[in-house]
Each structure stands twice: as structure tokens, then as C-alpha cells.
Write a protein that holds these residues in place. Structure first.
Motif, PDB file in Angstrom:
ATOM      1  N   PRO A  37       0.813  -1.226   0.000  1.00 48.07           N
ATOM      2  CA  PRO A  37       0.000   0.000   0.000  1.00 48.07           C
ATOM      3  C   PRO A  37       0.846   1.276   0.000  1.00 48.07           C
ATOM      4  CG  PRO A  37       0.014  -1.005   2.167  1.00 48.07           C
ATOM      5  CD  PRO A  37       0.713  -1.964   1.248  1.00 48.07           C
ATOM      6  N   SER A  38       2.055   1.168   0.481  1.00 50.20           N
ATOM      7  CA  SER A  38       2.916   2.367   0.448  1.00 50.20           C
ATOM      8  C   SER A  38       4.323   1.974   0.004  1.00 50.20           C
ATOM      9  CB  SER A  38       2.944   3.044   1.815  1.00 50.20           C
ATOM     10  OG  SER A  38       3.138   2.099   2.840  1.00 50.20           O
ATOM     11  N   PRO A  39       4.458   1.691  -1.293  1.00 54.04           N
ATOM     12  CA  PRO A  39       5.772   1.251  -1.794  1.00 54.04           C
ATOM     13  C   PRO A  39       6.781   2.404  -1.754  1.00 54.04           C
ATOM     14  CG  PRO A  39       4.268   1.637  -3.612  1.00 54.04           C
ATOM     15  CD  PRO A  39       3.470   1.820  -2.367  1.00 54.04           C
ATOM     16  N   ASP A  40       8.047   2.014  -1.798  1.00 53.43           N
ATOM     17  CA  ASP A  40       9.084   3.037  -1.917  1.00 53.43           C
ATOM     18  C   ASP A  40       8.833   3.827  -3.201  1.00 53.43           C
ATOM     19  OD1 ASP A  40      10.309   2.233   0.375  1.00 53.43           O
ATOM     20  OD2 ASP A  40      11.760   0.928  -0.616  1.00 53.43           O
ATOM     21  N   VAL A  41       9.003   5.110  -3.128  1.00 48.61           N
ATOM     22  CA  VAL A  41       8.729   5.957  -4.292  1.00 48.61           C
ATOM     23  C   VAL A  41       9.818   5.775  -5.345  1.00 48.61           C
ATOM     24  CG1 VAL A  41       8.509   8.356  -5.073  1.00 48.61           C
ATOM     25  CG2 VAL A  41       7.507   7.639  -2.885  1.00 48.61           C
ATOM     26  N   ILE A  42       9.365   5.532  -6.583  1.00 45.40           N
ATOM     27  CA  ILE A  42      10.316   5.467  -7.708  1.00 45.40           C
ATOM     28  C   ILE A  42      10.401   6.880  -8.278  1.00 45.40           C
ATOM     29  CG2 ILE A  42      10.795   4.462  -9.972  1.00 45.40           C
ATOM     30  CD1 ILE A  42       8.942   2.117  -9.179  1.00 45.40           C
ATOM     31  N   GLU A  43      11.583   7.401  -8.373  1.00 42.92           N
ATOM     32  CA  GLU A  43      11.700   8.785  -8.854  1.00 42.92           C
ATOM     33  C   GLU A  43      11.810   8.862 -10.374  1.00 42.92           C
ATOM     34  OE1 GLU A  43      14.656  10.923  -6.698  1.00 42.92           O
ATOM     35  OE2 GLU A  43      13.505  10.800  -4.836  1.00 42.92           O
ATOM     36  N   THR A  44      12.602   7.971 -10.933  1.00 47.66           N
ATOM     37  CA  THR A  44      12.820   8.022 -12.374  1.00 47.66           C
ATOM     38  C   THR A  44      12.959   6.602 -12.915  1.00 47.66           C
ATOM     39  OG1 THR A  44      14.088  10.046 -12.038  1.00 47.66           O
ATOM     40  CG2 THR A  44      14.283   9.027 -14.194  1.00 47.66           C
ATOM     41  N   ILE A  45      12.400   6.367 -14.089  1.00 50.82           N
ATOM     42  CA  ILE A  45      12.583   5.081 -14.753  1.00 50.82           C
ATOM     43  C   ILE A  45      13.663   5.259 -15.825  1.00 50.82           C
ATOM     44  CG2 ILE A  45      11.475   3.353 -16.246  1.00 50.82           C
ATOM     45  CD1 ILE A  45      10.375   3.264 -13.440  1.00 50.82           C
ATOM     46  N   ILE A  46      14.689   4.429 -15.741  1.00 50.53           N
ATOM     47  CA  ILE A  46      15.743   4.484 -16.757  1.00 50.53           C
ATOM     48  C   ILE A  46      15.622   3.208 -17.593  1.00 50.53           C
ATOM     49  CG2 ILE A  46      18.237   4.660 -17.160  1.00 50.53           C
ATOM     50  CD1 ILE A  46      18.412   5.929 -14.317  1.00 50.53           C
ATOM     51  N   PRO A  47      15.045   3.283 -18.766  1.00 51.34           N
ATOM     52  CA  PRO A  47      14.805   2.074 -19.581  1.00 51.34           C
ATOM     53  C   PRO A  47      16.104   1.368 -19.961  1.00 51.34           C
ATOM     54  CG  PRO A  47      13.557   3.948 -20.405  1.00 51.34           C
ATOM     55  CD  PRO A  47      14.541   4.491 -19.419  1.00 51.34           C
ATOM     56  N   CYS A  48      16.026   0.039 -20.038  1.00 48.54           N
ATOM     57  CA  CYS A  48      17.216  -0.755 -20.388  1.00 48.54           C
ATOM     58  C   CYS A  48      17.603  -0.580 -21.850  1.00 48.54           C
ATOM     59  CB  CYS A  48      16.951  -2.240 -20.135  1.00 48.54           C
ATOM     60  SG  CYS A  48      16.617  -2.593 -18.430  1.00 48.54           S
ATOM     61  N   ASP A  49      16.635  -0.177 -22.684  1.00 51.01           N
ATOM     62  CA  ASP A  49      16.929  -0.084 -24.123  1.00 51.01           C
ATOM     63  C   ASP A  49      17.666   1.204 -24.508  1.00 51.01           C
ATOM     64  OD1 ASP A  49      15.009   1.842 -23.869  1.00 51.01           O
ATOM     65  OD2 ASP A  49      13.489   0.823 -25.076  1.00 51.01           O
ATOM     66  N   GLY A  50      18.042   1.967 -23.524  1.00 49.29           N
ATOM     67  CA  GLY A  50      18.822   3.175 -23.813  1.00 49.29           C
ATOM     68  C   GLY A  50      17.975   4.404 -24.107  1.00 49.29           C
TER      69      GLY A  50
END
Lengths: 141, 116
Positions: A37-50
Motif C-alpha cells: 500500500p505504500s511502496p518506496d517511491v520510484i523517482e525516475t525510470i531508466i529504460p534498459c533499451d537506452g
């Protein structure tokens, strides 16, 4: 009620959803997971495909391992913190009953066996505390 | 007694459970894992699972003193006469730091300093 069932019941009471046991990829024990219910906040997604970093969306949050209540006193401590005054009293009685293997009974303020009772409950294990919490919160099936 | 001194004292008192390890210039405490031959970082001041393992090592006589000391550390009470269920809950719900303080006091390893 098995320790796994108690673990799931308590997690669900704490707001976890879709809890279930899945086959683990690393050992024979099932992976018990759910939606936090309260996951750690993800700030940025860095895609693996570059491709360029992006802001997260709902789909980036997935299943997480449930708190390991049967063996983790730190996880139990967080739940104990949330108990109301009335629940705390009930919790002490349940914990006393479980640790001393005695029938559930009323505990009176000036009960003469207080130090004796505390002897057992003060260092109760995580599994004993989990059982007491599940019973206190009326989740025992 | 400052946190570092408490960690060092508990590691010295229970070498079968903990060791201090120097790494990259920092000193850290590690939990000794039996039969595995490896060690994991651990902080008895913040980890209830670590303090629970120390509690299990206490002798019966030490345990009696420990329970009385834990009552004082968590509630400031010095006798059982006035304990109500809120006090009992405070004891049951003691933090790792409170338990470590009670353990060190039980073992006469607590050193009163200006900081504490």
C-alpha cells in the motif's frame, strides 16, 4: 492457521492487496507477495533499451515480498506501534496466553504474577507475537 | 554511553554472535552466521532480531536482572507494584536501543558518560 496464512492475514490488515504465494525462482519456499500500500517511491525510470529516462507510472509498481512477520521482530514492532489502547491490553493477554501455553484469561492490573508473566512476554519471538497480533485483531481463522 | 561504544561493548561481550570488522576505513559490526562461514552487517542498536539473539544467550540469573532493568529503561519504574498494562506494553514493545541498554546494564557493561 499456518504461519504463512497469518503472515498474509496481517499484511492484508495493513493494506496489502492481492497477496498470494507463488513459486520461488531461487528456492523451494513459496514467494509470498502482494501489492504494497505504500511502496518506496520510484523517482525516475531508466529504460534498459537506452531510451530517455521518464517519470514512473502506476504500472511500474509491482508485486513485492510481504513483510516476513513470522521471523522478523522489526516488522512486528511496526505493527505493534499501530495498536490502540484497548488492542494493546488484549494483545498482552493473548501474548501471555501464547508464551505460557495457558488458556486465554483476563489479566488484572494488580495480578500477583505480573513479573512472572512479563518474564515470558518481554522476549516473545516474532512467531508468538504474530499469532497474538492476528488473534488480537480478530483475524484468526 | 554513545552508540559506537555500545556496539563495541556488545560485540566484545558476545563474540560468537557479533564481530567488529574494519572495511574501507569504517568500522562496522557484523553478525556471525553459524555454519555459513560468512558474516552480514548488523546493528544491534536498531535491529530487534539481533538483540533477541543476545537475550537468548543470557543466563537465568542475568535474565531476571534484565527484565527488571528493561522495566526501568522503558518506563522509569523501579518496582513491579505500580505496573499497569500500558507499562507492560512499553516493555513488550521495547526498541532495540532500549533492549541493548538494558542488556549492557545487566552485564555491568554500561558506562555512564556526559553524552548519555
Amino acid at each position: 492457521m499456518s504461519p504463512e496464512a497469518q503472515r498474509i492475514a496481517l499484511a492484508e490488515a495493513r493494506g496489502w492487496m492481492l497477496c498470494q504465494a507463488r513459486p520461488s525462482m531461487i528456492n523451494d519456499k513459496p514467494w509470498i507477495s502482494g501489492m504494497n500500500p505504500s511502496p518506496d517511491v520510484i523517482e525516475t525510470i531508466i529504460p534498459c533499451d537506452g531510451s530517455s529516462p521518464r517519470k514512473p507510472n502506476e504500472s511500474d509498481y509491482g508485486y513485492e515480498t510481504l513483510p516476513d512477520y513470522p521471523i522478523d521482530l522489526n516488522a512486528i514492532h511496526e505493527v505493534e506501534q499501530m495498536l490502540s489502547r484497548e488492542q494493546r491490553e488484549l494483545y498482552i493477554i493473548w501474548l501471555s496466553s501464547i508464551t505460557q501455553n495457558r488458556p486465554f484469561k483476563s489479566y488484572h492490573k494488580n495480578h500477583s504474577d505480573t513479573p512472572w508473566m512479563v518474564w515470558f512476554v518481554a522476549t516473545a519471538t516474532a512467531a508468538q507475537r504474530l499469532e497474538a497480533l492476528v488473534k488480537t485483531l480478530n483475524l484468526w481463522v | 554511553m554513545n552508540p559506537e561504544a555500545q556496539r563495541a561493548a556488545i560485540a566484545k561481550a558476545f563474540p560468537k554472535l557479533f564481530r567488529t570488522e574494519s572495511m574501507y576505513g569504517f568500522c562496522r559490526i557484523v553478525k556471525v552466521r553459524e555454519n555459513l562461514g560468512n558474516m552480514i552487517p548488523c546493528d544491534p542498536l536498531n535491529d530487534l532480531n539481533a538483540t533477541h539473539e543476545v537475550e537468548k544467550m543470557l543466563t537465568k540469573q542475568q535474565y531476571v536482572k534484565y527484565i527488571d532493568t528493561l522495566l526501568t529503561v522503558t518506563t522509569n519504574l523501579r518496582s513491579w507494584g505500580d505496573t499497569g498494562h500500558e507499562d507492560i506494553f512499553e516493555m513488550i514493545h521495547a526498541t532495540a536501543a532500549q533492549r541493548l541498554e538494558a542488556i549492557l546494564k545487566t552485564l555491568d557493561l554500561w558506562v555512564q558518560s556526559n553524552e548519555s
